[in-house]
Design a protein around this motif. Structure first.
Motif, PDB file in Angstrom:
ATOM      1  N   ARG A   1       1.682   6.524   2.778  1.00 34.83           N
ATOM      2  CA  ARG A   1       0.945   7.550   3.518  1.00 34.83           C
ATOM      3  C   ARG A   1      -0.536   7.450   3.168  1.00 34.83           C
ATOM      4  N   PHE A   2      -1.395   7.638   4.162  1.00 33.96           N
ATOM      5  CA  PHE A   2      -2.835   7.572   3.912  1.00 33.96           C
ATOM      6  C   PHE A   2      -3.256   8.733   3.014  1.00 33.96           C
ATOM      7  N   GLY A   3      -4.153   8.431   2.094  1.00 34.67           N
ATOM      8  CA  GLY A   3      -4.629   9.440   1.166  1.00 34.67           C
ATOM      9  C   GLY A   3      -3.800   9.539  -0.094  1.00 34.67           C
TER      10      GLY A   3
ATOM     11  N   ARG B   1       0.403  -0.984   8.935  1.00 30.79           N
ATOM     12  CA  ARG B   1       0.644   0.369   8.424  1.00 30.79           C
ATOM     13  C   ARG B   1      -0.435   0.865   7.467  1.00 30.79           C
ATOM     14  N   ALA B   2      -1.299  -0.028   7.007  1.00 29.00           N
ATOM     15  CA  ALA B   2      -2.299   0.386   6.024  1.00 29.00           C
ATOM     16  C   ALA B   2      -3.713   0.071   6.485  1.00 29.00           C
TER      17      ALA B   2
ATOM     18  N   GLN C   1       3.973   8.890   7.918  1.00 32.67           N
ATOM     19  CA  GLN C   1       4.062   7.439   7.847  1.00 32.67           C
ATOM     20  C   GLN C   1       3.960   6.805   9.233  1.00 32.67           C
TER      21      GLN C   1
ATOM     22  N   VAL D   1      -6.539   9.707   8.798  1.00 33.33           N
ATOM     23  CA  VAL D   1      -6.144   8.346   9.160  1.00 33.33           C
ATOM     24  C   VAL D   1      -7.411   7.522   9.377  1.00 33.33           C
ATOM     25  N   PRO D   2      -7.600   6.429   8.661  1.00 31.35           N
ATOM     26  CA  PRO D   2      -8.834   5.651   8.804  1.00 31.35           C
ATOM     27  C   PRO D   2      -8.968   5.023  10.188  1.00 31.35           C
TER      28      PRO D   2
ATOM     29  N   TYR E   1      -6.989   0.129   9.635  1.00 36.42           N
ATOM     30  CA  TYR E   1      -7.830   1.020  10.429  1.00 36.42           C
ATOM     31  C   TYR E   1      -7.354   0.957  11.880  1.00 36.42           C
TER      32      TYR E   1
ATOM     33  N   ASN F   1      -4.653   2.762  -4.622  1.00 40.03           N
ATOM     34  CA  ASN F   1      -3.707   3.157  -3.567  1.00 40.03           C
ATOM     35  C   ASN F   1      -2.752   2.028  -3.195  1.00 40.03           C
TER      36      ASN F   1
ATOM     37  N   TYR G   1     -15.299   6.695   8.810  1.00 41.41           N
ATOM     38  CA  TYR G   1     -14.386   5.816   8.073  1.00 41.41           C
ATOM     39  C   TYR G   1     -14.886   4.380   7.987  1.00 41.41           C
TER      40      TYR G   1
ATOM     41  N   HIS H   1       0.825  -1.205   0.000  1.00 39.04           N
ATOM     42  CA  HIS H   1       0.000   0.000   0.000  1.00 39.04           C
ATOM     43  C   HIS H   1       0.860   1.256   0.000  1.00 39.04           C
TER      44      HIS H   1
END
Length: 726
Positions: A233-235, A434-435, A654, A512-513, A437, A260, A471, A230
């Protein structure tokens, strides 16, 4: 439990013989199972909760996922209890994901909110009770005797006056011809003989020898395996990727690009994982690419200090003016600001799903808590109808709320479709951590106004954090007037009595989810409340439990529970030098209580050793005491790990943690003596699964407050200047 509003759609319980098996239908209002589409006239053999074959083996279908918590064993006890038969003749199978098994609560086919045993009692228990009554009636008709003189026991029906008896297997055909009772009579707990007893879990041998099949163990013919990477970074989104080096690895079949993420499909997982490292993806960062934990904490603390959050909607729960007046006139105010971090679910079985996509539809094998939402999400992603997606529920190696989400299943479906073959997609531990919820990062300011006797006059609670309801993809109660109700859990409906209450929430989002985490808002709010009450007890110069008793005078069940736990833990015994105790309780009115008493020893400033933990729970009605004890043990250690070490932190956008070397779990050497008290003093089923985590953290914090005189305002304890030593 809520029942369906339109009984006319439901019909009555149905009974039939299919392939030699007696099958009892589910279309009865009290079973709370949604009817199939009114236009459909077809009847599937799976439209039923219960079947009995010619050998007397009973199969019961449940909508409760086997998460390892032992609920399936309790469901087997329900069947054996209501049917008056040996446990050895009972088999529990997860129901197929079809509309006939959908429920109002939990929605569709979903497992959460400690509702497993409760939902089984509302569905399977009435079906079994109906079957028992029909078998007894069949015997009475055959003997031409009064049905009241016939007794079901040990899988047979007996007539004491004549000494006659018949096994169920001889009565199946006759019973199947009878009209099922409209209102099956389910046994009251006082009449239980099998329920309420500690019985062995039938799934333990297979879990011990490794033969049980989890989602990650699924094997299909000609199956390939995918590894996923993934965005860091989120988004962020995938811009480009150089596939050449990965495709050159022997055994690699395809590289699949997602919005993503990027995946490598290969003959084995380790081949795919190795090839994944050879890719050179280019990512386009999103709006929150530079977030840092320190900045997030500062934003949250500023928000709760401002106190300008949205009030909880509902005049009966809110006493804004009364709280303001009390705070202005109070003799003493306990004013404490707390902050807690993001937390990962960290289930031992990494996320995975095996998907086969054909022209007719898709089949999905996975470990999940959320079958209906997964079915709907996968169908939408593939352009199918939900009925075209078949979900095969596997045993689960830890859920804790993470497997309520179905993002990983959608990814797996898209990868399988792109590959054109059956593919098992596995997230690595690092990818999972890291990816995924997380439990929301949260800050909270609690102001407790006390009168001259140090009793509460009012409580003002200002909290801030991202909304998990924004989320989460779980079908559940939405935000109420824009207020994320999970931030009120543990405050509203507390077992303690507060004359006036005002809770407010400020939405502060970091991209961040977030999602449901075992015990949800209670995992945070119990800490805030109980540590505040401990400070009030110290202000009053009173023993911790004596102060709690003053707040529970209106609640005799809670008082009895606290007293029993205190006696179990030896609360009044003199402690050795440098030993301290802490108490904390998570209570819901006068219905459900769980609590911990912790004894620890301070070795030197900033270091402590855990000596003993005494946990207690009163869930109203207890199905299997040993299973409840095991659940409290697991929940206690889950919450203890979070309080001691748990933290997902960010640097330059991150996640810093990636595996159990940086996201620590409690070890066996660090685990103290753990004693569990199980009570059942109510007449309603409340649930157990989410009651272990909330009160263990504040119990430790309260013991450390007794040791140092300083409140613990930040978790994990490593961030508050405390270190656990062995």
């Amino acid at each position: 439990m809520t029942t369906v509003a339109s009984p006319a759609r439901r019909g009555f319980l149905k009974s039939s013989l299919v392939a030699g098996a007696w099958i009892l239908g589910s279309s009865v209002p009290m079973l709370d199972s949604l009817a199939a589409d009114e236009k459909s006239q077809t009847v599937s053999p799976f439209d039923f909760w219960l079947s009995m074959d010619a050998t007397g083996l009973v199969t019961a279908y449940t909508t409760v996922t086997n998460l390892g918590q032992g609920t399936h064993a309790a469901i087997a006890q329900i069947v054996a209890e209501e049917l008056e038969m040996p446990l050895a003749k009972v088999r529990i199978v997860h129901a197929p994901v079809i509309k006939q098994f959908h429920r109002r609560w939990p929605p569709g086919i979903t497992t959460f909110a400690s509702a497993g045993f409760h939902s089984a009692m509302a569905t399977i228990a009435p079906a079994c009770a109906a079957a028992r009554q029909m078998l007894v009636q069949a015997a009475a008709l055959q003997w031409q005797v009064d049905v009241k003189d016939c007794i079901a026991s040990q899988a047979q029906v007996s007539h004491a006056a004549t000494g006659r008896s018949l096994p169920y297997t001889d009565l199946i055909q006759a019973a199947a011809l009878l009209a099922p009772p409209e209102k099956p009579v389910v046994k009251a707990p006082r009449d239980w003989k099998i329920l309420g007893q500690s019985v062995a879990r039938p799934d333990i041998p297979s879990r011990a020898d490794g033969s049980v099949v989890f989602g990650i163990d699924v094997q299909r013919p000609d199956m390939l395996v995918a590894a996923v990477l993934h965005a860091p970074r989120f988004g962020s989104s995938l811009q480009s990727v150089d596939e050449r080096a990965a495709l050159a690895v022997k055994g690699v079949h395809k590289v699949v690009r997602l919005s993503n993420a990027v995946a490598v499909v290969a003959e084995r997982y380790w081949i795919a994982s190795k090839a994944l490292q050879l890719l050179q993806p280019v990512w386009q960062d999103g709006a929150h690419a530079s977030i840092n934990t320190a900045d997030m904490r500062a934003s949250l603390l500023q928000a709760v200090a401002a106190g300008a959050g949205k009030a909880f909607p509902g005049t009966r729960a809110q006493h804004t003016e009364a709280t303001q007046t009390a705070l202005a006139a109070a003799s003493t105010i306990i004013d404490t600001t707390f902050d807690l971090p993001f937390l990962a679910h960290a289930a031992m079985e990494p996320l995975n799903a095996t998907v086969e996509v054909t022209a007719e539809g898709a089949q999905v094998w996975l470990s999940t808590q959320s079958q209906t939402d997964t079915q709907t999400g996968v169908a939408r992603a593939l352009g199918l109808q939900p009925e075209q997606v078949q979900i095969h529920t596997q045993h689960v190696g830890g859920g804790f709320g993470r497997r309520l989400e179905h993002d990983f299943a959608i990814e797996a479906a898209l990868i399988a479709k792109a590959a054109g073959v059956t593919v098992k997609t596995i997230w690595s531990r690092e990818n999972d951590m890291r990816a995924g919820y997380y439990r929301p990062i949260t800050a909270s300011r609690v102001r407790l106004a006390l009168d001259q006797d140090y009793l509460p006059l009012a409580l003002r609670h200002d909290t801030a954090g991202p909304s998990l309801l924004e989320y989460s993809r779980v079908t559940n109660s939405p935000a109420r007037d824009g207020f994320d109700w999970s931030f009120s859990m543990g405050w509203l409906g507390s077992s303690y009595k507060f004359p006036a209450f005002d809770t407010r929430w400020t939405r502060v989002d970091f991209g961040v989810p977030c999602a449901y985490w075992r015990s949800v808002g209670n995992s945070q709010n119990c800490f805030f409340l109980e540590h505040t009450l401990e400070q009030a007890a110290r202000q009053a110069g009173q023993d911790s439990l004596e102060y709690r008793r003053r707040l529970l005078q209106h609640n005799p069940r809670a008082l009895g529970f606290v007293q029993a736990l205190a006696e179990r833990a030896g609360w009044n015994k003199t402690l050795p030098k440098n030993h301290y105790r802490g108490f904390a309780m998570n209570g819901s009115g006068d219905r459900l209580f769980s609590a911990h008493i912790v004894e620890l020893a301070v070795v030197k400033p900033g270091q402590f050793r855990l000596i003993k933990i005494t946990a207690g729970i009163d869930p109203g009605v207890v199905a299997n005491p040993k299973a409840v004890e095991a659940q409290m043990m697991g929940g206690t250690l889950f919450g203890l790990t979070a309080a001691l070490f748990g933290e997902i932190s960010f640097k330059d956008g991150q996640v810093e943690q990636g595996n159990f070397d940086s996201y620590r779990l409690l070890t066996l050497a660090q685990t103290p003596l753990l004693d569990v008290m199980v009570m059942g003093t109510g007449d309603k089923i409340e649930g157990v699964g989410e009651e272990g985590p909330p009160s263990i953290g504040p119990a430790i914090a309260n013991a450390l407050l007794a040791a140092s005189g300083k409140p613990v305002t930040r978790l994990p304890l490593t961030q508050a200047g405390w270190e656990l030593v062995v």
